[in-house]
Motif scaffolding. Sequence first.
Motif: not given
Length: 178
Positions: A151-178
Motif C-alpha cells: 500500500e506504499g507505507k514504510l515498514l521501518d517505524a524508525k524511518i517513518q518517525e524520521r519522516l514525521d520529524r522532517l514534516a514537523e520541522s518543515l512546517v514549523q520552520n516555514s511558519e517561522k520564516l514567513r
Amino acid sequence: MVKIVGIGGSLRSNSYSQQALKLAAQRVEAIGAEVEILDLRSLKLPFCDGESDYSEYPDVERLRATVENADGLILATPEYHGSLSGVLKNALDLMSFEHLDGKVAGLISVLGGQANSNALNDLRVILRWVHAWVIPEQVAIPQAWKAFDPEGKLLDAKIQERLDRLAESLVQNSEKLR
C-alpha cells in the motif's frame, strides 16, 4: 496557512521516491499545512540550456510560479550514481533565486543499496547556492525495494518517525520564516 510544494525526482511509474514524497506530504497536511505535489512525470520540461525564456514550455512557468508562491519544499530523489537524479537537477536548474530564495526545504533520498547522504548533501549545496534554507532533518531510505508495503507505507517505524520529524520541522520552520 503554510504552503508546501513537493517535487519527486523520479520518472519511474512505480517510484519509491514518489511514495516517500506522498507519505511526507500526508504528514505535512495532517499537521495543518497545504501541500501541492508537482509530478515531474506529467510536466513537459525542456533541458535547461542556461537561458531564462522557456515560453514554448508553459510547464516551466507553472513550476516556477508554484515554487515561488510556496513557503517550503519537500524534495525527494532517488540516488543515481552517488547523487540526485538528473530530472530533479534539471527542474531546479530551470528555476533561479527569485523562485527559491528563502524557501525552507526538507530532503528525502531513496536508495537501492545502503543508506548514505550523497544525494542529500548535493541537494543541500544546490539549495544553499540559491539561498534556500534546508532543515537539518533529512531522510535516506535504503534498500527501497523492501522498505514499503504493497500500500506504499514504510515498514521501518524508525524511518517513518524520521519522516514525521522532517514534516514537523518543515512546517514549523516555514511558519517561522514567513
